[in-house]
Design an enzyme around this catalytic site. Structure first.
Site, mmCIF file in Angstrom:
data_model
loop_
_atom_site.group_PDB
_atom_site.id
_atom_site.type_symbol
_atom_site.label_atom_id
_atom_site.label_comp_id
_atom_site.label_asym_id
_atom_site.label_seq_id
_atom_site.Cartn_x
_atom_site.Cartn_y
_atom_site.Cartn_z
ATOM 1 N N LYS A 182 0.817 -1.217 0.000
ATOM 2 C CA LYS A 182 0.000 0.000 0.000
ATOM 3 C C LYS A 182 0.856 1.275 0.000
ATOM 4 O O LYS A 182 2.061 1.221 0.225
ATOM 5 C CB LYS A 182 -0.947 -0.018 1.210
ATOM 6 C CG LYS A 182 -1.961 -1.170 1.170
ATOM 7 C CD LYS A 182 -2.877 -1.078 -0.039
ATOM 8 C CE LYS A 182 -4.063 -2.012 0.021
ATOM 9 N NZ LYS A 182 -3.755 -3.424 -0.192
HETATM 10 C C1 LIG Z 1 -10.022 -2.586 -1.623
HETATM 11 C C2 LIG Z 1 -9.403 -3.316 -0.473
HETATM 12 N N1 LIG Z 1 -10.088 -3.404 0.676
HETATM 13 C C3 LIG Z 1 -9.598 -4.047 1.750
HETATM 14 C C4 LIG Z 1 -8.363 -4.648 1.710
HETATM 15 C C5 LIG Z 1 -7.853 -5.371 2.908
HETATM 16 O O1 LIG Z 1 -6.712 -4.781 3.420
HETATM 17 P P1 LIG Z 1 -5.815 -5.568 4.474
HETATM 18 O O2 LIG Z 1 -4.897 -6.450 3.717
HETATM 19 O O3 LIG Z 1 -5.077 -4.476 5.193
HETATM 20 O O4 LIG Z 1 -6.724 -6.302 5.365
HETATM 21 C C6 LIG Z 1 -7.602 -4.585 0.534
HETATM 22 C C7 LIG Z 1 -6.291 -5.224 0.469
HETATM 23 O O5 LIG Z 1 -5.670 -5.386 -0.546
HETATM 24 C C8 LIG Z 1 -8.144 -3.910 -0.579
HETATM 25 O O6 LIG Z 1 -7.459 -3.838 -1.734
#
Ligand SMILES: Cc1ncc(COP(=O)(O)O)c(C=O)c1O
Length: 397
Positions: A182
């Site tokens: 990210k």
């Molecule tokens: C659009 C979106 N929402 C939620 C998430 C979940 O993030 P995390 O990996 O921090 O749980 C991601 C992860 O890639 C994502 O791309």
């Protein structure tokens, strides 16, 4: 041969020093660095509360728990997202309702949200795909007049703005991700940003077993303190090791974003003639988390880039097409035509601050040559079809 990965975190000596300092401090889990990060991010966003957790998935999940959403309730979200957005809705026992997206932005359409609202709708989760902010005014128009809370999935959108306001300040809650790929990378991690004191307190408690005070406050000094588990909580806290990384990233964040913007602009200029890019929409700052193209023959495109050592990804194959969701909810393709089609065409190419100018030029060269090849094949195919049609006409004549 060159190898250009799809994503690569930008880690400077400052991050390494900051983590080393925490490792020497004697406190590795959630503690003073986590609190400092929460304050710094809240200050940078201009929001009252930031609660750091172990992922964006947890941020979404705990926010839905804190809002009292559960079985019998519906939550509207986008089919073009990572599965975790929809999983978070399922964790609380609510029903995900998928509303189709706009082909120009990949983001959920406010009109489709309105079409799917029912008396059971208890939240709307817009997802800012690739870092492009959704139509927030129109979404709030639908949500606010019905008193439905908006919880933004801003996993891609730290640094984005909508009509001059930062994403993180617009809705009841906004959930961020600090996963390794990210824009702000802490290895893993997430946060809920909110102006709602009660919601923030509840998420704070839920992230640590439903216990009302943090571990470091209980163990970190010599005062005797009692703790109580006052509700069913989870183990979803951030750690000080992650916070040290995150604080260093935040200190460099605007510079990293500027570099992402520079690269994205070069890509846009180079690929615009092929009509394969998603335009930047007016009144918004794109966070440029991903650079997504729309291509006809995606398999060939990916193959050519792989042959040249350029990694690609798909963000995202639509949730309703995943085997688990198909089994559970049936085939929704006909109800979600835009998401279903986009899901077959979208492909992401490398975009991150540490890409060198030379690497960017190389990616542009490889992508451009591949698009030319695809275009030539397409023209060839259309010509062949036309020729066949003409010969049919000739036969009929
Ligand atoms: C659009 C979106 N929402 C939620 C998430 C979940 O993030 P995390 O990996 O921090 O749980 C991601 C992860 O890639 C994502 O791309």
């Amino acid at each position: 041969m060159r190898r250009i990965p799809l994503a690569r975190p930008s880690v400077s000596q400052a991050e390494i020093d900051a983590v080393a300092e925490v490792l020497r401090s004697g406190w590795l889990s959630a503690g003073p660095k986590t609190v400092e990060f929460e304050h710094e991010l809240a200050r940078w966003l201009g929001v009252r509360h930031v609660v750091a957790v172990n992922s964006c998935t947890s941020a979404l999940h705990l926010t839905l728990v804190a809002l009292g959403i559960g079985p019998g309730d519906e939550v509207i979200t986008s089919p073009i997202t990572f599965v975790s957005t929809v999983n978070a809705i399922l964790y609380v026992g609510a029903t995900p309702v998928l509303a189709d997206v706009d082909p120009v932005s990949m983001n959920i359409r406010p009109g489709e949200i309105a079409r799917h609202v029912s008396p059971r709708t208890k939240a709307i989760i817009p997802v800012h795909m690739a870092g492009q902010p959704c139509d927030m005014d129109e979404i709030h128009e639908v949500a606010d007049e019905r008193g439905i809370p908006v919880v933004e999935d801003a996993a891609h959108a730290l640094g984005a703005t909508y009509r001059g306001r930062k994403i993180g300040t617009l809705s009841r809650a906004t959930c961020f991700s600090f996963y390794a790929s990210k824009n702000l990378a802490a290895g893993d991690g997430g946060a809920v940003a909110t102006a709602d004191e009660e919601l923030a307190q509840r998420v704070r408690r839920l992230r640590f077993h439903g216990i009302s005070s943090d571990a470091w406050k209980r163990y970190g000094d010599t005062t005797l303190r009692n703790w109580q588990a006052v509700e069913l909580g989870y183990k979803a806290n951030f750690t000080d090791v992650q916070a040290a990384l995150a604080l260093s990233q935040l200190a460099r964040f605007e510079r990293m974003q500027a570099r992402r913007e520079e690269i994205a602009q070069r890509y846009r200029r180079a690929f615009e003639p092929y009509e394969v890019t998603f335009p930047e929409l007016p009144g918004r700052t794109h966070a440029n988390h991903l650079f997504v193209l729309k291509v006809g023959d995606r398999e060939l495109f990916r193959q050519r880039l792989a042959e040249a050592g350029v990694a690609t990804g798909i963000h995202f194959p639509a949730v309703h097409l995943q085997p688990y969701f198909r089994r559970r909810f049936g085939d929704l393709s006909a109800e979600l035509p835009v998401a279903t089609l986009l899901s077959q065409q979208i492909v992401s190419i490398p975009l991150y601050p540490d890409l060198t100018d030379d690497e960017v030029a190389y990616v542009i060269d490889v992508v451009t040559r591949t698009l030319e090849e695809l275009h030539a094949r397409e023209v060839g195919r259309v010509t062949a079809v036309r020729r066949t049609a003409l010969s049919h006409e000739a036969v009929e004549a």
